[in-house]
Enzyme design. Sequence first.
Site, short mmCIF file in Angstrom:
data_model
loop_
_atom_site.label_atom_id
_atom_site.label_comp_id
_atom_site.label_asym_id
_atom_site.label_seq_id
_atom_site.Cartn_x
_atom_site.Cartn_y
_atom_site.Cartn_z
NE ARG A 164 36.72 26.67 31.50
CZ ARG A 164 37.50 26.71 32.58
NH1 ARG A 164 37.74 25.60 33.26
NH2 ARG A 164 38.02 27.85 32.98
CG ASP A 180 38.73 31.89 35.23
OD1 ASP A 180 38.30 31.65 36.38
OD2 ASP A 180 39.11 31.00 34.44
CG HIS A 197 38.02 30.16 39.95
ND1 HIS A 197 38.00 29.21 38.95
CD2 HIS A 197 36.97 29.87 40.75
CE1 HIS A 197 36.98 28.39 39.14
NE2 HIS A 197 36.34 28.77 40.24
CD GLU A 208 42.24 28.32 39.34
OE1 GLU A 208 41.16 28.87 38.99
OE2 GLU A 208 42.64 27.26 38.84
CG HIS A 248 34.74 28.29 34.58
ND1 HIS A 248 34.73 29.65 34.35
CD2 HIS A 248 35.86 28.04 35.31
CE1 HIS A 248 35.80 30.20 34.92
NE2 HIS A 248 36.50 29.25 35.51
#
Length: 289
Positions: A127, A179, A264, A261, A172
């Site tokens: 990301r 994810d 994740h 999460e 990320h």
Amino acid sequence: MTRLASALRALAATAATLLAVTAAAPGASGATVTAGTTGAPGASATGEGSRTAGPSAPEEFVALPAVAPTIIHDMRYITPHNFMGERVDGYDQPLCILTRPAARALQRAQWKLLRQGYSLKVYDCYRPQRAVDHFVRWAKDLEDETMKPEFYPRVDKSRLFTDGYIAEKSGHSRGSTVDLTIVKLPAKPTRPYVPGEKLVPCYAPQGERFRDDSVDMGTGYDCFDTLSHTDDPRVQEKQRANRQLLKSTLADVGFANLPEEWWHFTHKPEVFPDTYFDFPVSWRSVAGH
């Protein structure tokens, strides 16, 4: 034809369809490294805070399809079906990019799951920092709650930073975090999200919330709710088993789960444990790798 060979053929067609559908959709501490540099930790020529984009990633990054072509892509941040309700900055193409060790580890996990009649499906991988910055700007705008009914119905938006759902740095951006979920084969494409459609809470029963054809994990992806905690005691037996299948499969190849999460995971040891990158998500960024 063996079960595995049959699954691979069906999966290749499914992956191609998902990529085409997604492509058509509308639109912590450490150094932030300008894309196109060597990528060594702390190697940013301009120091922490640099957001300059370049055309390519360091050689340690690869496109996941080049390593594990059967893993399904459902890249949410290039579409408006995410907690912001709009395409996220830095996502030029629906592509998973990761550091090479993380991509190879996912390849090993995929082979294990294929033999059991399942496939991995990735929602987000590397990301860019500019995407994280976009998240931060959105979180500070308390008037924009377009997607609240689906993604954070029980959380006041003013608490997104305090509760840890949004941060100014993301693992990320270091390239070894992903994810993802599990899909039962034969896989079906996720139905298109239509902006403006009625939103259902991400923790609603699987038959009621947005259906993306993954196995039932108890919540949808990016559900800002404590029910997303991997070992939340409220998770039912089947949902718990699905979460544990994902967690154990990835743990066997070196991934650690974030307890808050279920989707994740970070591959350890990280290639760039203290470096946050900002090259765009596109095939061009990893051309020739």
